[in-house]
Design a protein around this motif. Sequence first.
Motif, short mmCIF file in Angstrom:
data_model
loop_
_atom_site.label_atom_id
_atom_site.label_comp_id
_atom_site.label_asym_id
_atom_site.label_seq_id
_atom_site.Cartn_x
_atom_site.Cartn_y
_atom_site.Cartn_z
N ASN A 17 -59.94 37.91 -5.87
CA ASN A 17 -60.56 38.19 -6.83
C ASN A 17 -60.88 37.56 -7.50
N PRO A 18 -63.20 37.22 -7.52
CA PRO A 18 -63.50 36.96 -8.23
C PRO A 18 -63.93 37.41 -9.21
N ALA A 19 -64.04 38.31 -9.40
CA ALA A 19 -64.47 39.15 -10.65
C ALA A 19 -63.32 38.83 -12.20
N SER A 20 -61.95 39.03 -11.54
CA SER A 20 -61.15 38.54 -12.93
C SER A 20 -61.03 37.54 -13.39
N CYS A 21 -61.47 36.55 -11.93
CA CYS A 21 -61.40 35.04 -12.46
C CYS A 21 -61.88 35.22 -13.46
N HIS A 22 -64.15 35.27 -12.58
CA HIS A 22 -64.45 35.37 -14.26
C HIS A 22 -64.36 35.61 -15.60
N VAL A 23 -63.75 36.76 -15.32
CA VAL A 23 -63.59 38.24 -16.82
C VAL A 23 -62.64 36.82 -17.58
N ALA A 24 -61.45 36.30 -16.68
CA ALA A 24 -60.92 35.53 -17.80
C ALA A 24 -60.87 34.28 -18.16
N THR A 25 -61.90 33.77 -17.30
CA THR A 25 -62.84 32.13 -17.76
C THR A 25 -63.73 32.70 -19.07
N ARG A 31 -48.91 39.99 1.02
CA ARG A 31 -48.99 39.08 -0.06
C ARG A 31 -49.56 38.55 -0.59
N TYR A 32 -50.34 38.62 -2.14
CA TYR A 32 -51.61 37.69 -2.77
C TYR A 32 -50.89 36.27 -3.77
N ASP A 33 -51.66 35.34 -3.18
CA ASP A 33 -51.78 34.09 -4.42
C ASP A 33 -52.52 34.71 -5.64
N VAL A 34 -51.19 34.38 -6.66
CA VAL A 34 -52.43 34.46 -8.35
C VAL A 34 -52.71 33.22 -9.07
N GLU A 35 -53.55 33.63 -9.58
CA GLU A 35 -53.84 32.75 -10.18
C GLU A 35 -53.22 32.74 -11.66
N SER A 36 -53.28 31.69 -12.01
CA SER A 36 -52.77 31.91 -13.38
C SER A 36 -53.89 31.76 -15.27
N HIS A 37 -53.79 31.86 -15.90
CA HIS A 37 -55.10 31.92 -16.55
C HIS A 37 -54.09 32.13 -19.02
N ALA A 38 -54.20 31.08 -19.38
CA ALA A 38 -53.68 31.18 -20.57
C ALA A 38 -55.41 31.09 -21.66
N GLY A 64 -49.57 37.29 -34.62
CA GLY A 64 -49.12 36.27 -35.08
C GLY A 64 -48.90 35.25 -33.77
N LEU A 65 -49.78 35.89 -32.43
CA LEU A 65 -48.71 34.84 -30.90
C LEU A 65 -49.62 33.41 -31.09
N PHE A 66 -48.99 33.48 -30.14
CA PHE A 66 -49.66 31.78 -29.60
C PHE A 66 -50.49 31.58 -28.91
N ARG A 67 -49.91 32.30 -27.17
CA ARG A 67 -49.96 31.82 -26.07
C ARG A 67 -50.55 33.36 -25.29
N LEU A 68 -51.10 33.23 -25.00
CA LEU A 68 -51.34 34.73 -24.24
C LEU A 68 -51.88 34.71 -22.68
N GLU A 69 -51.15 35.05 -21.14
CA GLU A 69 -51.15 34.53 -21.02
C GLU A 69 -52.45 35.57 -19.18
N LEU A 70 -52.05 35.54 -18.50
CA LEU A 70 -52.92 36.66 -17.32
C LEU A 70 -53.29 36.18 -16.08
N GLY A 71 -53.49 36.55 -14.80
CA GLY A 71 -53.37 36.83 -13.82
C GLY A 71 -53.94 37.30 -12.89
N HIS A 72 -54.76 37.08 -11.91
CA HIS A 72 -55.49 37.89 -10.88
C HIS A 72 -55.45 36.96 -9.26
N ARG A 73 -55.20 38.02 -8.87
CA ARG A 73 -55.30 38.20 -7.05
C ARG A 73 -56.50 36.72 -7.07
N VAL A 74 -55.99 36.08 -5.84
CA VAL A 74 -56.92 34.69 -5.88
C VAL A 74 -58.54 35.52 -5.15
#
Length: 187
Positions: free
Chosen positions: A137-145, A165-172, A125-135
């Motif tokens: 890491n294009p493979a994880s970005c592809h999975v997310a989208t 330190r690594y930047d993280v791209e957020s997805h939801a 019954g969740l409404f919002r799911l989030e995930l993040g990956h190091r910028v």
Amino acid sequence: MRESVEVSGLVLRPWGAEGDVDAVLEAYAEPLMRWQAPQPVDSVEDARQWVRSRVEQWEEGSAFSFAVVDEHGGGAVLGNVAVSAVDRRHSTGWVSYWITRTARGRGVATHACRAVARWAFDDLGLFRLELGHRVNNPASCHVATAAGFATEGVQRQRLLYDSVRYDVESHARLATDQDPDPEPPAP
């Protein structure tokens, strides 16, 4: 609440089956997995504790981790997909995953993320799911989208690995978002 999900030749089932300890130990022996692991999994006892922790989190309702299993490949464990940081008040959760080296590039992560998202919306019954990956890491970005998670922004220098330190791209993904078109997993 369903405890297993079938999708595109994969079965997502809770951890704890015979052989799971060996699968976890083998997965964490891979250098990239070791590098990203929050705690080392160097021994059979470490792997047992990893599996026990997933079982306990499920029982507490704080996190729901699934072994991603090849339905047609003799039940081989191909990875892990989880919904953690479950906040019932706000109906949110955090999706994470890892895939074994031999299963990468076959769409396993995408199908597992799609399936766990649908499960989290329908069964938890969740409404919002989030995930993040190091910028970087294009493979994880592809999975997310590909799994229907929209890009929301970049969290600067969020993660620290080996003093870097690594930047993280957020997805939801929202329960009201349209399901992504299915893609068959690669052979």
